[in-house]
Design a protein around this motif. Structure first.
Motif, short mmCIF file in Angstrom:
data_model
loop_
_atom_site.label_atom_id
_atom_site.label_comp_id
_atom_site.label_asym_id
_atom_site.label_seq_id
_atom_site.Cartn_x
_atom_site.Cartn_y
_atom_site.Cartn_z
N THR A 1 0.86 -1.18 0.00
CA THR A 1 0.00 0.00 0.00
C THR A 1 0.90 1.23 0.00
N HIS B 1 0.78 4.96 0.37
CA HIS B 1 0.02 6.16 0.72
C HIS B 1 0.63 7.42 0.11
N ASP C 1 -1.56 8.18 -2.80
CA ASP C 1 -3.01 8.24 -2.61
C ASP C 1 -3.60 9.38 -3.44
N GLU D 1 -5.87 14.43 7.26
CA GLU D 1 -4.65 13.62 7.21
C GLU D 1 -3.47 14.46 6.77
N ARG E 1 0.72 14.13 5.71
CA ARG E 1 1.73 13.17 5.26
C ARG E 1 3.12 13.77 5.33
N ILE F 1 1.96 8.92 8.01
CA ILE F 1 0.64 9.53 7.87
C ILE F 1 -0.09 9.51 9.21
#
Length: 354
Positions: free
Chosen positions: A113, A115, A118, A178, A180, A210
């Motif tokens: 994954t 991020h 994203d 959120e 990052r 994150i």
């Protein structure tokens, strides 16, 4: 393809001020902006302008197209130019193209994954505005970077988390948004076998730490540091290959810039060691801060010695004016002192020498 310019300036190095650090005055006169050179395709890969000063020194300004190399690759090129200028017949590190070493699998197989890629819509208008941006640099002595560490676990190092936390508080986003921290990791030695020594292409990945703005702002600094440590720890060979596959599978997307922050550590590539035959530069690093696709997303650690002879890092920042004042207050509080200092659009370096 490149563009090469030279110029003479009726000024001395001293007239640029005591502190040679971003943002540099008159930068538009130190590097000619060739029309169309800000694009990626059908554009010069490299712009170079040499400006001779009245004092006998010179300023070498360089803009590179990031599609061709990363920071380590650019410094490798400039070191090679310096070696040839000093009389070498060939560079000590020969350039290596070999882009096939970073090819994706067929078909691509994204196994992690990521991020950092994203698709985050900017629904609350939190991308930094192009207008009303302030540019400043902050000098952080090595001794004060060390002072951050006694209260933290020994395995947690650096002040990246401090900058991330101070910046988030300064921007004052919604506590549930959120945030990052994209951690730049050189993957040259992450592969088996490692990339050849002279490989100068982009060989970096951006694993993301994150969390929410509220948690980042209210938790102790060790919380942010631990998130960054865990993000970096995931960058195995398999992770790097997964990034390559994702880039192909998704048509080479840009990393997420909405509510993201990146700090590039130039101490690792040592631009201050570049020597064209007159000795090492007085300053070698970005001319301005906050460069990238979205202003304010990217900053740097630039090795620096101030007028008092103190060793440390200069950190150029680009933020909205009100947020910049809050950032300075938060950074002062985190470092326990008064660090007022003097910082945004392309990957540009200035190298000056008496």
């Amino acid at each position: 393809m490149y563009e090469n310019e030279q110029a003479d300036a009726d000024v001395t190095l001293e007239e640029f001020g005591d502190a040679l650090q971003p943002p540099f005055p008159c930068f538009d006169e130190l590097l000619f902006d060739v029309p169309g050179s800000s694009d990626i395709l059908d554009t010069p890969l490299l712009l170079i302008q040499l400006t001779r000063l009245n004092c006998g020194g010179f300023i070498l300004a360089v803009r590179m197209n990031h599609a061709i190399c990363d920071a380590q690759g650019l410094v490798q090129f400039l070191n090679a130019v310096g070696e040839l200028a000093r009389g070498a017949s060939v560079p000590s590190i020969l350039p290596v193209w070999r882009r096939e070493l970073l090819e994706a699998m067929i078909p691509p197989q994204v196994s992690y994954t990521h991020h950092e890629y994203d698709d985050v819509p900017d629904t609350r208008g939190t991308i930094l505005p192009f207008s009303d941006l302030s540019h400043r640099s902050f000098f952080i002595p090595s001794s004060e970077i060390a002072d951050l560490r006694p209260s933290l676990p020994l395995h947690l190092r650096g002040c990246t988390a401090c900058l991330w936390r101070c910046r988030t508080i300064a921007l004052d986003p919604d506590p549930e948004e959120e945030m990052r921290m994209l951690c730049i990791v050189n993957c040259r030695n992450k592969l088996n076998p490692p990339l050849p020594k002279g490989y100068y292409g982009n060989a970096i990945v951006f694993p993301a730490a994150i969390t929410t703005a509220g948690k980042l702002s209210t938790n102790p600094l060790a919380y942010a540091l631990d998130l960054i440590k865990k993000a970096k720890a995931c960058t195995t060979e398999e992770y790097v290959k997964s990034v390559l596959d994702l880039l192909v599978a998704r048509g080479r997307p840009h990393f997420t810039v909405v509510r993201s922050f990146i700090v590039s550590d130039l101490a690792k590539v040592r631009p201050g060691d570049i020597d064209f035959g007159w000795g090492k530069p007085i300053y070698s690093g970005p001319a301005i801060g906050g460069i990238g696709a979205i202003p304010g997303t990217l900053s740097f650690y630039v090795p620096y010695k101030n007028g008092k002879g103190e060793e440390g890092m200069v950190v150029p920042m680009c933020l909205p004016a009100a947020a910049m004042d809050r950032f300075e207050c938060e950074l002062n509080a985190a470092l326990g002192g008064d660090k007022k200092n003097d910082p945004a659009d392309k990957y540009e370096y200035v190298i000056s020498r008496l």
